[in-house]
Every structure is written in C-alpha cells, then in structure tokens.
Design a protein around this motif. Structure first.
Motif, mmCIF file in Angstrom:
data_model
loop_
_atom_site.group_PDB
_atom_site.id
_atom_site.type_symbol
_atom_site.label_atom_id
_atom_site.label_comp_id
_atom_site.label_asym_id
_atom_site.label_seq_id
_atom_site.Cartn_x
_atom_site.Cartn_y
_atom_site.Cartn_z
ATOM 1 N N TYR A 179 -2.068 -5.824 -6.992
ATOM 2 C CA TYR A 179 -2.594 -4.887 -6.009
ATOM 3 C C TYR A 179 -3.177 -3.687 -6.740
ATOM 4 C CZ TYR A 179 -2.899 -1.815 -1.936
ATOM 5 O OH TYR A 179 -3.356 -0.971 -0.948
ATOM 6 N N CYS A 180 -4.469 -3.494 -6.584
ATOM 7 C CA CYS A 180 -5.230 -2.492 -7.308
ATOM 8 C C CYS A 180 -5.507 -1.298 -6.389
ATOM 9 C CB CYS A 180 -6.542 -3.144 -7.761
ATOM 10 S SG CYS A 180 -7.390 -2.315 -9.078
ATOM 11 N N TYR A 181 -5.058 -0.123 -6.800
ATOM 12 C CA TYR A 181 -5.205 1.075 -5.959
ATOM 13 C C TYR A 181 -5.777 2.199 -6.800
ATOM 14 C CZ TYR A 181 -3.916 4.589 -2.439
ATOM 15 O OH TYR A 181 -3.933 5.589 -1.483
ATOM 16 N N GLN A 228 0.831 -1.198 0.000
ATOM 17 C CA GLN A 228 0.000 0.000 0.000
ATOM 18 C C GLN A 228 0.870 1.256 0.000
ATOM 19 O OE1 GLN A 228 -2.384 0.708 3.473
ATOM 20 N NE2 GLN A 228 -3.685 2.211 2.465
ATOM 21 N N GLY A 238 -6.959 0.034 -0.959
ATOM 22 C CA GLY A 238 -6.614 -0.761 -2.129
ATOM 23 C C GLY A 238 -7.072 -2.195 -1.960
#
Length: 286
Positions: A197-199, A169, A212
């Motif tokens: 990891y999608c933010y 993160q 996220g």
C-alpha cells in the motif's frame, strides 16, 4: 583537499550477514547496480542470519561512534540515509544522532523499521525499543514497514486476514502523522495476491481525494530472508535518483518477484534468501 562527494552516496545502517542474502550484503550490490555509492555502517556482524539453527554473532554497537567519527573527518555527505535492523535502544539513539549530524537539505532518509512479522514483534524487540523506534520514525522521509510493524508503530490490533482498504489507509495516515511523507506498507495478503500500500502525502496536498494505492502482484513461493532489504535498497536508490515513489515501489515489487521465481527454479533453500545475483542485470536504473 579533494572532495569525496562527487558521486551520490547512501549510508546504509544495518547488520551484516556473511551468508543468507540479507541486510548489508543485499543492499550493497543492489544500490551499486543503481549507480549510487553504498556506504555501509554495520550494527552487528553475523556469520549467517538468525534463521539458521546456529550462527556466530558480534555486536558492533561500541564501534559505531568511532567508525562514524572517521566519516566526519573525511567530510562525507550523503544523499540518502537508510536504516534497517537495529538491535538495541542504544543503536536507535546512535542512528538518530547520525541523521541529525549528516542530514543535508536534500538528503532522503529511508527507515525500514525491522521490528516484527506475522503479527508479533521479534523476541529481541522490547517495549522500550518499540517506543524509541516511534521517535526515530519522525525523521523518515520514506517509511517501509510491513503490516505487523505498521500495527506496532500505531498501537493497532493486528489481524491476519480481511484487512479493508479503509483500515490500511488509516494505518498509513497515522504513520504519516508521525513524520514521514511517503509510506509503503508491505506484505498485505489479498487472496492469491500480495499487495503493497503506497501512500504519498505530497499527492494529498494537491488532491484531497487521494486515498493511496494498492500495488498488487501474484503470490509465488514462500517467505524468504532479505526481500525486505532488497525492497528498501531499491526504494532508497530510486529516491536519491529522483524516481517517483509509486514507480519505485512497482519496480521493487517486480524485481523481487523475478528473484523469487529464479530461486524456486534453482531450488534455493528458503534460509538462503533469493538469488538476486541471477537477475541483477535486469534491474533498471530509472
């Protein structure tokens, strides 16, 4: 004069490899299948990619500006601009100039900072190029680095295993502070899973508790060329088509898994990439 801009278009700035299923040779059919016109701008020409013992290579840097000038004459407008592997500081500067000239209010800029893997920058990537890529990242709406590239861009020490969610993160937040609103850090190994990891900073604006999301699939097979190009192409076409970021990342991951499964089934050599042609008809437009 008739307009050339009645259909959605994405300018894809990347190298072209005639064999090995990567870069423009992958992006073009993927984006076309998703009902968006793909307009390639080659940075270099390869007979086959550099993962092979031997290959023919031609640098296209000196041809890029005259090539672009012809697009200007045609009055082309792009709904998306997507950049991949760039081989020199000069090419990075050309891409920066291209974005400034062709970006419209609703143009989505997708940057895949192809800089390294497995904890190290590629041998061709100098420190000067790394610094220039950091500047280019500022123009991105969507950024798709792997874990190694995220570390290089943020000057974060890389470690192979044991990444905590808070560390990932923090990487995403540092990248977001450089300019991009949407970031997906790819290829995070979590035991028998591989995660992206999608933010999305747009969600953070309305939900301060947002941290996220890890989107995981089971790991299968070994690393193959071109998977990152497939991923970026799907994300780019979806962005232009108005598909949500999380949905797009899930779609791209699922499609790549199907490609790898079919490649294993057909005993395709690792150097030859993934046989996406066999499952292309399963790629959903929305």
């Amino acid at each position: 004069m008739s307009s050339h801009n009645h259909q959605k278009k994405i300018a894809v700035i990347n190298d072209f490899s005639g064999f090995g299923r990567c870069s423009i040779a992958v992006s073009l059919p993927i984006i076309s299948t998703m009902k968006v016109q793909c307009c390639p701008l080659p940075t270099s020409i390869f007979s086959n990619h550099t993962g092979f013992d031997s290959f023919y290579f031609q640098d296209y840097t000196d041809h890029m500006k005259p090539y672009i000038n012809e697009w200007k004459k045609l009055g082309l407008k792009f709904n998306g601009i997507s950049s991949g592997f760039l081989g020199s500081r000069r090419q990075i500067e050309i891409v920066e100039s291209f974005i400034k000239e062709f970006r419209m209010e609703d143009t989505v800029v997708i940057i895949d900072p192809v800089m390294g893997d497995n904890g190290a920058a590629y041998p061709t990537y100098t420190e000067e190029m790394c610094q220039e890529m950091k500047k280019l990242v500022a123009y991105a709406d969507i950024l798709t680095p792997n874990l190694t590239e995220a570390c290089i861009l943020t000057d974060t020490p890389y470690h192979e295993k044991g990444w905590k969610k808070a560390e990932i993160q923090q990487l995403a937040q540092q990248l977001q502070s450089m300019g991009p609103k949407k970031i997906v850090i790819t290829g995070i190994i979590q035991g028998e899973f591989i995660a992206n990891y999608c933010y999305d900073a747009n969600i953070l604006d309305v939900n301060p508790a947002y941290k996220g999301q890890f989107l995981r699939t089971h790991r299968i097979g070994s690393t193959r060329s071109g998977t990152g190009d497939i991923f970026a192409a799907i994300v780019a076409a979806d962005a232009v088509n108005g598909v949500s970021f999380e949905k797009s990342v899930r779609k791209a991951s699922g499609f790549i898994k199907k490609c790898i499964q079919k490649s294993i089934e057909l005993d395709i050599p690792l150097t030859d990439g993934v046989c996406f042609e066999e499952v292309l008809s399963k790629l959903r437009v929305s």
